[in-house]
Design an enzyme around this catalytic site. Structure first.
Site, short mmCIF file in Angstrom:
data_model
loop_
_atom_site.label_atom_id
_atom_site.label_comp_id
_atom_site.label_asym_id
_atom_site.label_seq_id
_atom_site.Cartn_x
_atom_site.Cartn_y
_atom_site.Cartn_z
N THR A 199 -28.98 67.93 -27.45
CA THR A 199 -29.44 69.30 -27.23
C THR A 199 -29.44 69.61 -25.75
O THR A 199 -29.72 68.73 -24.95
CB THR A 199 -30.90 69.45 -27.71
OG1 THR A 199 -30.90 69.36 -29.12
CG2 THR A 199 -31.52 70.77 -27.31
N ARG A 227 -28.64 70.32 -42.93
CA ARG A 227 -29.87 70.02 -42.17
C ARG A 227 -29.95 70.90 -40.92
O ARG A 227 -28.98 71.08 -40.20
CB ARG A 227 -29.88 68.54 -41.77
CG ARG A 227 -31.09 68.10 -40.96
CD ARG A 227 -30.85 68.15 -39.47
NE ARG A 227 -31.97 67.60 -38.70
CZ ARG A 227 -32.12 67.72 -37.39
NH1 ARG A 227 -31.22 68.37 -36.69
NH2 ARG A 227 -33.14 67.18 -36.77
N GLY A 229 -32.41 71.48 -37.45
CA GLY A 229 -33.49 70.90 -36.65
C GLY A 229 -34.36 71.98 -36.02
O GLY A 229 -34.41 73.13 -36.47
N ASP A 230 -35.02 71.59 -34.95
CA ASP A 230 -35.96 72.50 -34.29
C ASP A 230 -35.30 73.50 -33.36
O ASP A 230 -35.84 74.56 -33.08
CB ASP A 230 -36.95 71.67 -33.47
CG ASP A 230 -36.24 70.84 -32.40
OD1 ASP A 230 -35.22 70.19 -32.74
OD2 ASP A 230 -36.69 70.84 -31.24
N THR A 250 -36.55 68.64 -26.90
CA THR A 250 -35.40 67.84 -27.29
C THR A 250 -35.92 66.61 -28.04
O THR A 250 -37.07 66.22 -27.89
CB THR A 250 -34.58 67.42 -26.06
OG1 THR A 250 -33.44 66.66 -26.49
CG2 THR A 250 -35.39 66.58 -25.09
N GLY A 251 -35.06 66.05 -28.86
CA GLY A 251 -35.46 64.87 -29.62
C GLY A 251 -35.44 65.13 -31.11
O GLY A 251 -34.72 66.01 -31.59
N HIS A 252 -36.26 64.38 -31.82
CA HIS A 252 -36.24 64.45 -33.28
C HIS A 252 -36.84 65.77 -33.78
O HIS A 252 -38.05 65.95 -33.81
CB HIS A 252 -36.99 63.27 -33.88
CG HIS A 252 -36.22 61.99 -33.70
ND1 HIS A 252 -36.17 61.34 -32.49
CD2 HIS A 252 -35.48 61.27 -34.56
CE1 HIS A 252 -35.40 60.26 -32.62
NE2 HIS A 252 -34.97 60.19 -33.86
N GLY A 253 -35.95 66.64 -34.20
CA GLY A 253 -36.35 68.01 -34.51
C GLY A 253 -37.38 68.11 -35.62
O GLY A 253 -38.24 69.00 -35.60
C1 SD4 Z 1 -32.41 68.38 -33.47
N1 SD4 Z 1 -33.77 68.51 -31.49
O1 SD4 Z 1 -31.49 68.89 -34.07
C2 SD4 Z 1 -32.40 68.43 -31.96
C3 SD4 Z 1 -31.71 67.24 -31.45
C4 SD4 Z 1 -32.00 66.94 -30.04
O2 SD4 Z 1 -31.84 65.65 -28.23
O3 SD4 Z 1 -32.70 67.58 -29.35
N2 SD4 Z 1 -31.55 65.92 -29.48
O4 SD4 Z 1 -33.32 67.77 -34.03
#
Ligand code: SD4
Length: 339
Positions: A199, A227, A229-230, A250-253
């Site tokens: 992201t 799917r 994400g956030d 950023t990260g696990h949405g």
């Molecule tokens: C998601 N937050 O689709 C995004 C992925 C992401 O760094 O941010 N990765 O979950």
């Protein structure tokens, strides 16, 4: 010296490193005026420059964040954002994006295929449609109706390689902080079973002191079809309240959506917490709320308040971001973390 090398050299000269739970001095200047920050320094080095070109010429924060994240969207070597990125588990690249300005105007697209700039379509949703969020085929059709080209469905060379590797085991097994190795300059081959998440979230304040934000991604690589994400979910991956501040994630949405992350960060700032403290409190909420082992996930927030103070926090070590402001080259800030 090439432009990118020059930016890198200047940027590295301004490195700022934070240490776990130590006396790392979080930036807390009280100021107004142009500033832009974006997730993952690797991407910020080029993306912030595009945004800064607009901000330093007294442009609007909204135009700056759109142009900034488009640098990542346009880079086919970026594993993580735009059509060159990794696909879902069925081999389709599906893109999510959201944008928000200083007047609570919002636009978002999700699970959109074969369109080069999802952030631009998100902005068109905001400005040219009666809606705020359009997904899938409808988003694609809307984009085309607005003049976007329907691109061929092909995987970039690095995405094809990663996908072929992944297919050998087809395991959904998140790797944290993989973005660090997946910036514009360094597509990395993945080993079987590994995948990246990806992201760019960017927030900016312009000359007039107005805030805007943009967030764009291909989401979790090898995710289930459909799917989301956030990143395209306003309040989760991005939020702006021009009286208070802005935040992006950023990260696990899934974990960010669970706590309405970026909205929560802005609300903590409204309560008087600094951007860094606000991000930390949101990350702590995730640590408590997640049904997963927090060690298996990563989430990072960046935030800015109305005074131009900024900060970040992450669940784990390894998250960094880039900041560009007056009279300074883009510099790296290494985020503090909890675990
Ligand atoms: C998601 N937050 O689709 C995004 C992925 C992401 O760094 O941010 N990765 O979950």
């Amino acid at each position: 010296m090439k432009r990118r090398e020059l930016i890198k050299t200047i940027g590295l000269a301004g490195l700022v490193f934070g240490l776990k739970k130590t006396a790392f001095a979080a930036p807390s200047k009280s100021r107004k005026g142009p500033i832009v920050l974006s997730t993952w320094f690797n991407q910020s080095q080029t993306a912030n420059v595009a945004a800064w070109n607009i901000l330093e010429n007294k442009g609007k924060a909204l135009d700056a964040v759109e142009a900034g994240v488009q640098v990542s969207e346009n880079d086919v070597n970026n594993c993580c954002v735009g059509l060159g990125a990794n696909p879902d588990r069925e081999g389709h690249v599906t893109l999510d994006a959201s944008i928000m300005n200083h007047k609570f105007q919002i636009g978002a697209v999700a699970a959109m295929e074969r369109i080069k700039s999802p952030i631009h379509v998100a902005r068109q949703v905001m400005e040219n449609s009666p809606h705020v969020f359009i997904v899938g085929k409808g988003a694609q059709e809307f984009a085309v109706s607005q003049g976007a080209k329907l691109e061929e469905e092909t995987l970039s060379d690095h995405a094809q390689k990663s996908y072929d590797e992944w297919l050998k085991k087809s395991e959904y097994k998140p790797l944290i902080n993989i973005e660090k190795n997946h910036g514009p300059q360094m597509p990395m081959e993945l080993e079987s079973g590994e995948f990246n998440h990806d992201t760019i979230g960017m927030i900016a304040m312009d000359e007039e002191g107005n805030l805007s934000g943009a967030c764009t991604t291909s989401g979790m690589a090898f995710k289930m079809r459909g799917r989301v994400g956030d990143s395209p979910v306003i309040g989760a991956g991005l939020y702006v309240d021009n009286e208070v501040g802005a935040a992006t994630a950023t990260g696990h949405g899934e974990e960010v959506i669970r706590i309405c992350g970026s909205f929560l960060v802005v609300e903590f700032m409204r309560q008087g917490y600094s951007p860094e403290q606000a991000c930390k409190k949101a990350v702590e909420r995730i640590q408590k709320a997640t049904p997963r082992n927090p060690k298996d996930i990563q989430v990072g927030f960046i935030a800015i308040n109305k005074k131009g103070e900024y900060g970040s926090y992450a669940l784990q070590d390894g998250f960094d971001y880039g900041v560009t402001e007056l009279n300074k080259s883009t510099y790296q800030v290494k985020s503090k973390f909890i675990l």
